[in-house]
Write a protein that holds these residues in place. Structure first.
Motif, PDB file in Angstrom:
ATOM      1  N   VAL A 161      81.766  42.407  66.577  1.00 36.03           N
ATOM      2  CA  VAL A 161      81.134  41.363  67.380  1.00 36.03           C
ATOM      3  C   VAL A 161      79.627  41.581  67.379  1.00 36.03           C
ATOM      4  N   LEU A 162      78.897  40.533  66.992  1.00 35.86           N
ATOM      5  CA  LEU A 162      77.434  40.627  66.939  1.00 35.86           C
ATOM      6  C   LEU A 162      76.792  39.956  68.155  1.00 35.86           C
ATOM      7  N   ILE A 163      77.200  38.740  68.423  1.00 35.15           N
ATOM      8  CA  ILE A 163      76.684  37.984  69.574  1.00 35.15           C
ATOM      9  C   ILE A 163      77.876  37.310  70.246  1.00 35.15           C
ATOM     10  N   GLN A 164      77.934  37.360  71.564  1.00 37.99           N
ATOM     11  CA  GLN A 164      79.107  36.810  72.248  1.00 37.99           C
ATOM     12  C   GLN A 164      78.733  35.930  73.431  1.00 37.99           C
ATOM     13  N   ASP A 165      79.079  34.674  73.317  1.00 37.70           N
ATOM     14  CA  ASP A 165      79.109  33.722  74.429  1.00 37.70           C
ATOM     15  C   ASP A 165      77.905  33.763  75.366  1.00 37.70           C
ATOM     16  N   SER A 166      76.751  33.778  74.781  1.00 35.69           N
ATOM     17  CA  SER A 166      75.545  33.681  75.611  1.00 35.69           C
ATOM     18  C   SER A 166      75.158  32.213  75.757  1.00 35.69           C
ATOM     19  N   LYS A 167      74.334  31.938  76.747  1.00 35.24           N
ATOM     20  CA  LYS A 167      73.875  30.558  76.960  1.00 35.24           C
ATOM     21  C   LYS A 167      73.077  30.077  75.762  1.00 35.24           C
ATOM     22  N   ALA A 168      72.248  30.962  75.215  1.00 39.03           N
ATOM     23  CA  ALA A 168      71.437  30.589  74.048  1.00 39.03           C
ATOM     24  C   ALA A 168      72.309  30.283  72.836  1.00 39.03           C
ATOM     25  N   LEU A 169      73.410  31.039  72.671  1.00 37.06           N
ATOM     26  CA  LEU A 169      74.309  30.808  71.531  1.00 37.06           C
ATOM     27  C   LEU A 169      74.990  29.448  71.656  1.00 37.06           C
ATOM     28  N   LYS A 170      75.374  29.081  72.864  1.00 36.43           N
ATOM     29  CA  LYS A 170      76.004  27.774  73.062  1.00 36.43           C
ATOM     30  C   LYS A 170      75.028  26.628  72.812  1.00 36.43           C
ATOM     31  N   GLU A 171      73.744  26.882  73.077  1.00 41.03           N
ATOM     32  CA  GLU A 171      72.730  25.861  72.801  1.00 41.03           C
ATOM     33  C   GLU A 171      72.438  25.764  71.312  1.00 41.03           C
ATOM     34  N   ALA A 172      72.632  26.874  70.594  1.00 40.17           N
ATOM     35  CA  ALA A 172      72.335  26.881  69.161  1.00 40.17           C
ATOM     36  C   ALA A 172      73.490  26.328  68.329  1.00 40.17           C
ATOM     37  N   CYS A 173      74.709  26.337  68.879  1.00 39.85           N
ATOM     38  CA  CYS A 173      75.890  25.903  68.125  1.00 39.85           C
ATOM     39  C   CYS A 173      76.670  24.863  68.932  1.00 39.85           C
ATOM     40  N   TYR A 174      77.051  23.792  68.289  1.00 41.82           N
ATOM     41  CA  TYR A 174      77.913  22.800  68.904  1.00 41.82           C
ATOM     42  C   TYR A 174      78.776  22.193  67.803  1.00 41.82           C
ATOM     43  N   TYR A 175      79.886  21.607  68.178  1.00 41.00           N
ATOM     44  CA  TYR A 175      80.848  21.166  67.168  1.00 41.00           C
ATOM     45  C   TYR A 175      81.576  19.907  67.626  1.00 41.00           C
ATOM     46  N   ASP A 176      82.138  19.189  66.627  1.00 44.14           N
ATOM     47  CA  ASP A 176      82.993  18.039  66.902  1.00 44.14           C
ATOM     48  C   ASP A 176      84.374  18.325  66.324  1.00 44.14           C
ATOM     49  N   GLU A 177      85.108  17.283  65.986  1.00 47.62           N
ATOM     50  CA  GLU A 177      86.475  17.478  65.532  1.00 47.62           C
ATOM     51  C   GLU A 177      86.572  18.124  64.156  1.00 47.62           C
ATOM     52  N   ASN A 178      85.525  18.000  63.334  1.00 47.22           N
ATOM     53  CA  ASN A 178      85.606  18.491  61.957  1.00 47.22           C
ATOM     54  C   ASN A 178      84.513  19.481  61.577  1.00 47.22           C
ATOM     55  N   ASP A 179      83.338  19.354  62.186  1.00 41.81           N
ATOM     56  CA  ASP A 179      82.189  20.134  61.737  1.00 41.81           C
ATOM     57  C   ASP A 179      81.548  20.900  62.895  1.00 41.81           C
ATOM     58  N   ILE A 180      80.874  21.985  62.529  1.00 48.73           N
ATOM     59  CA  ILE A 180      80.062  22.719  63.483  1.00 48.73           C
ATOM     60  C   ILE A 180      78.607  22.571  63.073  1.00 48.73           C
ATOM     61  N   TYR A 181      77.723  22.383  64.055  1.00 51.64           N
ATOM     62  CA  TYR A 181      76.293  22.168  63.798  1.00 51.64           C
ATOM     63  C   TYR A 181      75.523  23.359  64.393  1.00 51.64           C
ATOM     64  N   ILE A 182      74.691  23.910  63.562  1.00 59.83           N
ATOM     65  CA  ILE A 182      73.959  25.121  63.958  1.00 59.83           C
ATOM     66  C   ILE A 182      72.466  24.861  63.838  1.00 59.83           C
ATOM     67  N   GLU A 183      71.741  25.083  64.929  1.00 60.38           N
ATOM     68  CA  GLU A 183      70.279  25.005  64.877  1.00 60.38           C
ATOM     69  C   GLU A 183      69.782  26.336  64.316  1.00 60.38           C
ATOM     70  N   SER A 184      69.365  26.304  63.051  1.00 58.26           N
ATOM     71  CA  SER A 184      69.048  27.546  62.326  1.00 58.26           C
ATOM     72  C   SER A 184      67.921  28.332  62.994  1.00 58.26           C
ATOM     73  N   GLY A 185      66.906  27.638  63.502  1.00 53.82           N
ATOM     74  CA  GLY A 185      65.787  28.329  64.147  1.00 53.82           C
ATOM     75  C   GLY A 185      66.244  29.103  65.371  1.00 53.82           C
ATOM     76  N   ALA A 186      67.050  28.465  66.216  1.00 52.79           N
ATOM     77  CA  ALA A 186      67.542  29.118  67.430  1.00 52.79           C
ATOM     78  C   ALA A 186      68.456  30.286  67.087  1.00 52.79           C
ATOM     79  N   LEU A 187      69.315  30.129  66.058  1.00 51.68           N
ATOM     80  CA  LEU A 187      70.219  31.204  65.684  1.00 51.68           C
ATOM     81  C   LEU A 187      69.463  32.378  65.061  1.00 51.68           C
ATOM     82  N   GLN A 188      68.407  32.047  64.267  1.00 52.19           N
ATOM     83  CA  GLN A 188      67.567  33.121  63.693  1.00 52.19           C
ATOM     84  C   GLN A 188      66.923  33.949  64.798  1.00 52.19           C
ATOM     85  N   GLU A 189      66.441  33.269  65.823  1.00 57.55           N
ATOM     86  CA  GLU A 189      65.806  33.976  66.932  1.00 57.55           C
ATOM     87  C   GLU A 189      66.810  34.886  67.642  1.00 57.55           C
TER      88      GLU A 189
END
Length: 417
Positions: A327-355
């Motif tokens: 486990v590298l990163i787990q269920d932080s508020k920032a992680l939830k803001e950086a990643c969101y998903y729908d029925e088929n795809d997950i969307y990742i804000e690369s800048g926020a995840l890099q940080e």
């Protein structure tokens, strides 16, 4: 899915189920100790002379089997303090869970073997019809008994049939029929289930004697009132049984009951209880039974209301190392803001995840993101969805990935059980 993958998933599924059920049952064991002590205290003090209430108290053990998933163990300060050690042991030592469940199966097998052996023994006995009732007759000097659950059979020793008058035999048959009518054989079967599931509680094994005493006392009272007899005559009938059977066997001083339990080792105490008989109102006894049923049903419904469901949506998002599963990163508020998903795809804000990866001191390469799953109990998870990400430095502000849903046969079974 290859055979090896299927095998690995099957082993993982069995291990998860082992922990899931062992944690719950062992918690029930601890609760059953407390409830048993309360029952024993009440039947010996407040309700000692209240025959039907004393018998109804034992129903308090039934809801204990539904307490294992209560949120109390995770969300209540006292529950966490008292039981977190137990959860930790089961989660970190799989052999403890396996050992306990093996004990359940072995105990259940032993009880089943005894019942099956008894059933075979009875079916080999002579079958007679007495006073319109079929009974099974044995030459062994044993106390009259009723065996079985769904097809109960009355067993009577030949010695009693020879020595007793017709009216006395009719009273004995009435006693055994009342055991059947009141559901005592089913109660004994349910008690065996409790003993098997909660075998680590020795009070359930030693306490069966007291449970049978209370059921026997209820049956004695109902028999006396139904036969319109007197307690004195009924007690004399019991003492006569002792004399007749003792004459048939020099070893009868053990008072071995037919079913293998020492039902009559305390005959003197039973006669004393019979002397306390007083006529009762039938509606009052039915009312006590109704209250007991409502209590059991209400308690079970309440425990279900304050418990976790069969499965619970997991809103956590976790980032793992693709090679080590660490486990590298787990269920932080920032992680939830950086990643969101729908029925088929997950969307990742690369800048926020890099940080986030820089702050966590990791490379941000060869990772996978796990999300959208469910858990059976906190810390005991189920399936979910995941997506692989080779690097967070893709040059795109929003990374769109197709994710993989875990929906194999083990996922479905785990969700259902």
């Amino acid at each position: 899915m290859t055979v090896q993958v299927f095998w690995d998933k099957g082993i993982q599924f069995l291990n998860l189920c082992t922990v899931y059920y062992a944690v719950q049952i062992i918690r029930c064991v601890l609760f059953s100790v407390i409830v048993f002590i309360v029952i024993f205290f009440l039947r010996k003090t407040v309700f000692e002379n209240h025959v039907f209430i004393k018998g109804a108290l034992w129903s308090m053990l039934i809801p204990v089997l539904f307490t294992g998933r209560m949120k109390f163990f995770y969300e209540n300060r006292a529950g966490v303090k008292l039981f977190s050690w137990l959860t930790a042991i089961c989660m970190n030592h799989l052999w403890v869970c396996r050992l306990y469940l093996c004990g359940v199966f072995l105990f259940a097998a032993l009880l089943f073997h005894r019942r099956r052996k008894l059933k075979k023994m009875v079916t080999c006995m002579e079958k007679r019809k007495i006073d319109g009732t079929f009974i099974y007759v044995t030459d062994i000097p044993v106390t009259p008994s009723t065996v079985g659950v769904f097809r109960p059979k009355i067993v009577m020793p030949e010695a009693i049939l020879k020595e007793y008058a017709q009216e006395e035999i009719r009273t004995i048959l009435l006693h055994e029929k009342i055991h059947i009518r009141l559901g005592h054989l089913l109660f004994y079967f349910l008690w065996d289930i409790l003993r098997a599931l909660l075998w680590a509680n020795p009070l359930l094994t030693t306490g069966m004697k007291f449970f049978r005493e209370d059921m026997e006392e209820i049956c004695d009272w109902v028999t006396i009132q139904s036969s319109r007899g007197k307690a004195f005559s009924y007690g004399q009938l019991l003492l006569k049984s002792m004399r007749v059977l003792q004459a048939e066997s020099e070893d009868f001083n053990m008072y071995a009951a037919f079913a293998g339990d020492k039902e009559y080792e305390n005959v003197r105490q039973r006669v004393t209880r019979i002397v306390r008989y007083r006529p009762y109102k039938r509606m009052a006894s039915v009312g006590i039974l109704g209250i007991a049923v409502l209590f059991v049903a209400g308690t079970i419904l309440w425990t279900q209301k304050v418990s976790y469901g069969r499965y619970n949506p997991d809103e956590c998002i976790t980032v793992y190392d693709a090679e080590t599963d660490k486990v590298l990163i787990q269920d932080s508020k920032a992680l939830k803001e950086a990643c969101y998903y729908d029925e088929n795809d997950i969307y990742i804000e690369s800048g926020a995840l890099q940080e986030l990866t820089r702050d966590s001191g990791i490379s941000g390469e060869n990772i996978y993101i796990y999300f959208g799953g469910f858990y059976k109990l906190p810390g005991i998870g189920g399936g979910g969805s995941y997506a692989y990400l080779e690097t967070t430095d893709s040059g795109e502000s929003i990374i769109k990935l197709k994710y993989i849903k875990q929906e194999d046969i083990f996922y479905r079974i785990l969700k259902w059980i």
